[in-house]
Design a protein around this motif. Structure first.
Motif, short mmCIF file in Angstrom:
data_model
loop_
_atom_site.label_atom_id
_atom_site.label_comp_id
_atom_site.label_asym_id
_atom_site.label_seq_id
_atom_site.Cartn_x
_atom_site.Cartn_y
_atom_site.Cartn_z
N MET A 183 0.84 -1.19 0.00
CA MET A 183 0.00 0.00 0.00
C MET A 183 0.88 1.24 0.00
SD MET A 183 -3.08 0.94 -0.07
CE MET A 183 -3.74 2.58 -0.04
N ALA A 184 0.41 2.28 -0.66
CA ALA A 184 1.19 3.51 -0.77
C ALA A 184 1.26 4.23 0.57
CB ALA A 184 0.53 4.41 -1.81
N ASN A 185 2.40 4.83 0.82
CA ASN A 185 2.60 5.53 2.08
C ASN A 185 2.54 7.05 1.95
OD1 ASN A 185 3.00 3.21 3.66
ND2 ASN A 185 5.08 3.02 2.87
N HIS A 186 2.72 7.56 0.74
CA HIS A 186 2.78 9.00 0.56
C HIS A 186 1.48 9.53 -0.03
CE1 HIS A 186 7.04 9.16 1.48
NE2 HIS A 186 7.19 8.07 0.73
N LYS A 187 1.18 10.76 0.32
CA LYS A 187 -0.03 11.41 -0.16
C LYS A 187 -0.03 11.49 -1.69
CE LYS A 187 -2.83 15.38 1.13
NZ LYS A 187 -2.84 16.65 1.87
N SER A 188 1.12 11.81 -2.25
CA SER A 188 1.21 11.93 -3.71
C SER A 188 1.02 10.58 -4.39
CB SER A 188 2.56 12.53 -4.11
OG SER A 188 3.62 11.70 -3.67
N ALA A 189 1.48 9.51 -3.74
CA ALA A 189 1.31 8.17 -4.33
C ALA A 189 -0.16 7.77 -4.31
CB ALA A 189 2.15 7.16 -3.57
N LEU A 190 -0.86 8.13 -3.26
CA LEU A 190 -2.30 7.84 -3.19
C LEU A 190 -3.06 8.61 -4.28
CD1 LEU A 190 -2.77 7.92 0.68
CD2 LEU A 190 -2.86 5.91 -0.79
N LYS A 191 -2.67 9.86 -4.48
CA LYS A 191 -3.30 10.66 -5.52
C LYS A 191 -3.00 10.07 -6.91
CE LYS A 191 -3.59 15.31 -7.41
NZ LYS A 191 -3.14 16.70 -7.32
N ARG A 192 -1.77 9.61 -7.10
CA ARG A 192 -1.38 9.01 -8.38
C ARG A 192 -2.23 7.77 -8.66
NH1 ARG A 192 -0.22 10.80 -12.56
NH2 ARG A 192 1.30 12.14 -11.58
N ILE A 193 -2.49 6.97 -7.62
CA ILE A 193 -3.32 5.77 -7.78
C ILE A 193 -4.73 6.16 -8.23
CG2 ILE A 193 -4.45 3.89 -6.50
CD1 ILE A 193 -1.84 3.72 -4.82
N ARG A 194 -5.27 7.19 -7.59
CA ARG A 194 -6.62 7.64 -7.95
C ARG A 194 -6.67 8.18 -9.37
NH1 ARG A 194 -6.33 10.25 -2.95
NH2 ARG A 194 -6.25 12.28 -4.00
N SER A 195 -5.69 9.00 -9.73
CA SER A 195 -5.70 9.59 -11.07
C SER A 195 -5.45 8.53 -12.14
CB SER A 195 -4.69 10.73 -11.18
OG SER A 195 -3.38 10.25 -11.04
N ASN A 196 -4.59 7.55 -11.85
CA ASN A 196 -4.34 6.48 -12.82
C ASN A 196 -5.60 5.67 -13.08
OD1 ASN A 196 -1.68 7.12 -13.24
ND2 ASN A 196 -0.87 5.56 -11.85
N GLU A 197 -6.36 5.41 -12.04
CA GLU A 197 -7.61 4.65 -12.21
C GLU A 197 -8.60 5.43 -13.07
OE1 GLU A 197 -10.43 1.55 -11.80
OE2 GLU A 197 -8.25 1.66 -11.70
N ALA A 198 -8.71 6.74 -12.81
CA ALA A 198 -9.62 7.57 -13.60
C ALA A 198 -9.20 7.58 -15.07
CB ALA A 198 -9.65 8.98 -13.03
N LYS A 199 -7.90 7.71 -15.31
CA LYS A 199 -7.40 7.72 -16.69
C LYS A 199 -7.62 6.36 -17.36
CE LYS A 199 -3.87 11.18 -15.78
NZ LYS A 199 -2.45 11.41 -15.55
#
Length: 83
Positions: free
Chosen positions: A1-17
């Motif tokens: 699981m991601a530990n950084h805020k930016s990594a969590l955001k990247r996961i969300r944006s990648n799913e949307a894309k």
């Protein structure tokens, strides 16, 4: 699981894309099938314009490879010309 805020955001944006790319690709494939099933030449020519634009957009956004896009456009253009 991601530990950084930016990594969590990247996961969300990648799913949307991913979902957006999947939707655009599937929609294009549906229109290609409609074009292949078309029997009226005038109708097919109108549909070809729309499909070529969709294919170009997929290639521009790297959803499909540019050579695949060229091959599809070529084959569809030949198909419409033979009607």
């Amino acid at each position: 699981m991601a530990n950084h805020k930016s990594a969590l955001k990247r996961i969300r944006s990648n799913e949307a894309k991913r979902l957006r790319n999947r939707y655009q690709h599937k929609t294009t494939r549906t229109f290609i099938k409609r074009l292949k099933d078309a029997t009226n030449k005038a109708e097919a020519e109108e549909l070809l314009k729309k499909v070529v634009g969709m294919i170009d957009k997929l290639a521009k956004n790297n959803i499909i490879h540019k050579n695949k896009a060229s091959n599809q456009k070529s084959k569809l253009t030949k198909l419409v010309a033979s009607l």
